[in-house]
Motif scaffolding. Structure first.
Motif, mmCIF file in Angstrom:
data_model
loop_
_atom_site.group_PDB
_atom_site.id
_atom_site.type_symbol
_atom_site.label_atom_id
_atom_site.label_comp_id
_atom_site.label_asym_id
_atom_site.label_seq_id
_atom_site.Cartn_x
_atom_site.Cartn_y
_atom_site.Cartn_z
ATOM 1 N N ARG A 80 10.729 -2.200 8.839
ATOM 2 C CA ARG A 80 11.085 -1.326 9.976
ATOM 3 C C ARG A 80 10.356 0.018 9.843
ATOM 4 N NH1 ARG A 80 17.270 0.528 11.161
ATOM 5 N NH2 ARG A 80 16.800 1.609 13.106
ATOM 6 N N GLY A 81 9.948 0.385 8.633
ATOM 7 C CA GLY A 81 9.211 1.629 8.395
ATOM 8 C C GLY A 81 9.273 1.938 6.911
ATOM 9 N N PRO A 82 8.563 2.937 6.394
ATOM 10 C CA PRO A 82 7.588 3.733 7.123
ATOM 11 C C PRO A 82 6.268 2.973 7.261
ATOM 12 C CG PRO A 82 7.722 4.461 4.846
ATOM 13 C CD PRO A 82 8.731 3.363 5.002
ATOM 14 N N GLY A 83 5.442 3.453 8.184
ATOM 15 C CA GLY A 83 4.147 2.820 8.404
ATOM 16 C C GLY A 83 3.582 3.252 9.749
ATOM 17 N N LEU A 84 2.558 2.546 10.194
ATOM 18 C CA LEU A 84 1.938 2.844 11.485
ATOM 19 C C LEU A 84 2.826 2.255 12.585
ATOM 20 C CD1 LEU A 84 -1.684 1.706 10.499
ATOM 21 C CD2 LEU A 84 -0.834 4.073 10.647
ATOM 22 N N LEU A 133 8.244 3.337 -10.039
ATOM 23 C CA LEU A 133 7.194 4.109 -9.369
ATOM 24 C C LEU A 133 6.649 3.251 -8.234
ATOM 25 C CD1 LEU A 133 5.051 6.538 -9.372
ATOM 26 C CD2 LEU A 133 3.593 4.956 -10.644
ATOM 27 N N VAL A 134 6.706 3.777 -6.999
ATOM 28 C CA VAL A 134 6.040 3.111 -5.886
ATOM 29 C C VAL A 134 4.750 3.880 -5.646
ATOM 30 C CG1 VAL A 134 6.150 2.455 -3.455
ATOM 31 C CG2 VAL A 134 8.217 2.347 -4.864
ATOM 32 N N VAL A 135 3.633 3.241 -5.938
ATOM 33 C CA VAL A 135 2.355 3.955 -5.926
ATOM 34 C C VAL A 135 1.355 3.173 -5.075
ATOM 35 C CG1 VAL A 135 1.632 2.955 -8.181
ATOM 36 C CG2 VAL A 135 0.694 5.124 -7.430
ATOM 37 N N SER A 136 1.088 3.727 -3.879
ATOM 38 C CA SER A 136 0.262 2.981 -2.921
ATOM 39 C C SER A 136 -0.687 3.937 -2.208
ATOM 40 C CB SER A 136 1.175 2.284 -1.914
ATOM 41 O OG SER A 136 1.821 3.268 -1.137
ATOM 42 N N GLY A 137 -1.216 3.477 -1.066
ATOM 43 C CA GLY A 137 -2.132 4.325 -0.316
ATOM 44 C C GLY A 137 -1.404 5.461 0.384
ATOM 45 N N GLY A 138 -0.119 5.299 0.613
ATOM 46 C CA GLY A 138 0.637 6.319 1.354
ATOM 47 C C GLY A 138 1.689 7.030 0.526
ATOM 48 N N ASP A 160 -1.800 14.343 -1.531
ATOM 49 C CA ASP A 160 -2.341 12.973 -1.434
ATOM 50 C C ASP A 160 -1.543 11.999 -2.306
ATOM 51 O OD1 ASP A 160 -4.300 14.068 0.107
ATOM 52 O OD2 ASP A 160 -5.893 13.920 -1.396
ATOM 53 N N ALA A 161 -1.453 10.760 -1.859
ATOM 54 C CA ALA A 161 -0.900 9.700 -2.708
ATOM 55 C C ALA A 161 -1.993 9.280 -3.696
ATOM 56 C CB ALA A 161 -0.481 8.515 -1.859
ATOM 57 N N ALA A 162 -1.586 8.636 -4.794
ATOM 58 C CA ALA A 162 -2.570 8.234 -5.812
ATOM 59 C C ALA A 162 -3.610 7.271 -5.221
ATOM 60 C CB ALA A 162 -1.862 7.604 -7.002
ATOM 61 N N GLY A 163 -3.142 6.313 -4.422
ATOM 62 C CA GLY A 163 -4.066 5.347 -3.805
ATOM 63 C C GLY A 163 -5.036 6.035 -2.848
ATOM 64 N N GLU A 164 -4.503 7.048 -2.147
ATOM 65 C CA GLU A 164 -5.329 7.819 -1.216
ATOM 66 C C GLU A 164 -6.439 8.537 -1.995
ATOM 67 O OE1 GLU A 164 -2.634 10.369 0.835
ATOM 68 O OE2 GLU A 164 -4.160 11.194 2.173
ATOM 69 N N ALA A 165 -6.096 9.059 -3.189
ATOM 70 C CA ALA A 165 -7.096 9.732 -4.022
ATOM 71 C C ALA A 165 -8.186 8.730 -4.434
ATOM 72 C CB ALA A 165 -6.431 10.334 -5.254
ATOM 73 N N PHE A 166 -7.790 7.508 -4.819
ATOM 74 C CA PHE A 166 -8.782 6.469 -5.141
ATOM 75 C C PHE A 166 -9.688 6.232 -3.924
ATOM 76 C CE2 PHE A 166 -6.246 5.295 -8.852
ATOM 77 C CZ PHE A 166 -7.178 4.760 -9.719
ATOM 78 N N ASP A 167 -9.078 6.134 -2.742
ATOM 79 C CA ASP A 167 -9.866 5.837 -1.537
ATOM 80 C C ASP A 167 -10.812 6.986 -1.189
ATOM 81 O OD1 ASP A 167 -8.588 3.396 -1.366
ATOM 82 O OD2 ASP A 167 -7.036 4.124 0.002
#
Ligand code: KG4
Ligand code: ZN
Length: 332
Positions: A80-84, A133-138, A160-167
Motif C-alpha cells: 500500500r506504500g511507501p513508493g511511487l 536494518l532496512v537498507v534500499s534505494g529509498g 540519501d539512502a545507502a542504495g541511493e548513494a551507490f546509485d
C-alpha cells in the motif's frame, strides 16, 4: 492459509504465493530495470505503464508455479506504500478487485515492514526481539523489532539512502543504473583502504545516517583527479563501498548493544551486498551478535515478503476496505 502477495511500489512487478506466512510456493519478479537504466534511474510514469502490462501475467505465473487454483487462495496482500503512487495504484487496485471478486480478505502492506518480514522467510529466521536494518534505494532505517507487529524506529537517513548513494556514485563513475551490483563487483578487485572517504557517524548516541557528504566527497575526488582507467574507477568503488559498510556496521552493532539484543537482521536491496554481509557478520561475531541476511532474491523487492507480512495482518484482523488508498511516504 494461502496468501497471494503483490508488489508494485517501484520498478518490479512481483507476485508470490505463500503458505502460512513462511512457506514460499512461488515468487515471480518481473524487473523493469532494463528499461529504466537507459534513463539513469526509475521513470515513474514508465513504471506505472509497465506494471499495468505485467500484473496479470505475473499473477498468472505465480498461481501456476505454486500448483494451486484461484479458489485455493485465502487472502490477498498488496503493497500500500511507501513508493511511487502511480506504481502502487496498479498492484493495490488489482488486489482490491481480486479480493472483492473472490470475497476474501485484503491486507494493505507497508513495504518497509515487508522487508523486515523477508528475514522471517529465511530457513533459520531470527526470533524476537531483533534489530533490523532496512537498507534500499529509498530507505536506511534501523528498527528494534519486538514482536510480529512491533517495530520501533531507532534511526533513519537524514538525506540519501545507502542504495541511493551507490546509485549516485555509479552515475558519477559512468557505471550505469542500478549502482549497487556493479560497484560491489568492481570493489572486489581493489584495496578498500586506498582512498580515505569520510565516515559520517553524526552524534554519538544517534542511529541516524547521512550519506550525501560521502557522495559529494567522491564527486570532489573525481573533480580533483584525472580518472580515466577502469582500474581507477574500481579503486574509487572499493573505497566508497568500504565507507558505506563501515558506517552501517558501526551503527548496527551499537544499536544491538544499546538494546542488549544479540540478533541483527539486514534486508532491502543493499543487503544483497555479500561484502557487507561478510564484514558485518565478522565484526558482530566479535561482540557475540548473530547476523541474519536473507538470500539475494529475497533482499530486493519481491512479493513473498508482502504475502508473509499480509498473513500476519490478516490473522490480526487488520484488513483493508475498497475505499482505502495507497500512500507515498510513511513512518513505522
Ligand atoms: O530494495 P530494493 O530492490 O528497492 C527499493 O525498495 O529501493 O533496493 C534497490 C537498491 C538500489 O539502490 C541498488 O543499487 C541497491 O539496492 N543494491 C545494492 C546491491 N544490489 C542492489 N547495493 C549494494 N550492493 C549490491 N550488491
Ligand atoms: Zn524495497
Amino acid at each position: 492459509m494461502i496468501i497471494l502477495g503483490i508488489e508494485s511500489s517501484c520498478d518490479e512487478t512481483a507476485a508470490a504465493v505463500v503458505q502460512n506466512g513462511t512457506r514460499i510456493l512461488s515468487s515471480i519478479i518481473a524487473s523493469q530495470v532494463d528499461t529504466h537504466c537507459r534513463y539513469g534511474g526509475v521513470v515513474p510514469e514508465l513504471a506505472s505503464r509497465m506494471h499495468i502490462e505485467a500484473i496479470v501475467p505475473v499473477v498468472d505465473e505465480a498461481v501456476q508455479k505454486a500448483g494451486i487454483t484461484l479458489g485455493d487462495i485465502d487472502g490477498v496482500a498488496a503493497t500500500r506504500g511507501p513508493g511511487l503512487i502511480g506504481a502502487l495504484l496498479v498492484g493495490f487496485s488489482f488486489a482490491k478487485a481480486f479480493a472483492w471478486a473472490r470475497q476474501i480478505p485484503l491486507a494493505g502492506v507497508n513495504h518497509l515492514e515487508a522487508h523486515i518480514y523477508s528475514l522471517l522467510l529465511m530457513e533459520a529466521p531470527p526470533s524476537f526481539p531483533f534489530i533490523a536494518l532496512v537498507v534500499s534505494g529509498g530507505h536506511t532505517n534501523i528498527y528494534h523489532v519486538t514482536g510480529p507487529s512491533a517495530f520501533e524506529l531507532m534511526g533513519q537517513t537524514r538525506d540519501d539512502a545507502a542504495g541511493e548513494a551507490f546509485d549516485k556514485v555509479s552515475k558519477l563513475l559512468d557505471l550505469g543504473y542500478p549502482g549497487g551490483p556493479v560497484i560491489e563487483t568492481l570493489a572486489k578487485t581493489k584495496d578498500p583502504g586506498h582512498i580515505k572517504f569520510p565516515r559520517t557517524l553524526l552524534e554519538k548516541e544517534s542511529f541516524d545516517f547521512s550519506f550525501s557528504g560521502l557522495k559529494s566527497s567522491v564527486a570532489r575526488y573525481l573533480h580533483d583527479h584525472k580518472i580515466t582507467s577502469p582500474e581507477d574507477k574500481a579503486q574509487i568503488a572499493s573505497s566508497f563501498q568500504a565507507a558505506v559498510i563501515d558506517v552501517l556496521t558501526c551503527k548496527l552493532i551499537h544499536a544491538a548493544q544499546v538494546k542488549c539484543c544479540n540478533r541483527l537482521g539486514i534486508s532491502g536491496g543493499v543487503a544483497a551486498n555479500r561484502t557487507f554481509v561478510t564484514q558485518l557478520s565478522l565484526e558482530a561475531s566479535r561482540q557475540n551478535i548473530q547476523v541474519f541476511a536473507p538470500p539475494v532474491d529475497l533482499c530486493g523487492d519481491n512479493a513473498a515478503m508482502i504475502a508473509a507480512r499480509g498473513f500476519t495482518m490478516i490473522q490480526e484482523g487488520r484488513l483493508c476496505d475498497l475505499d482505502h488508498d495507497v500512500f507515498s511516504r510513511t513512518r513505522i
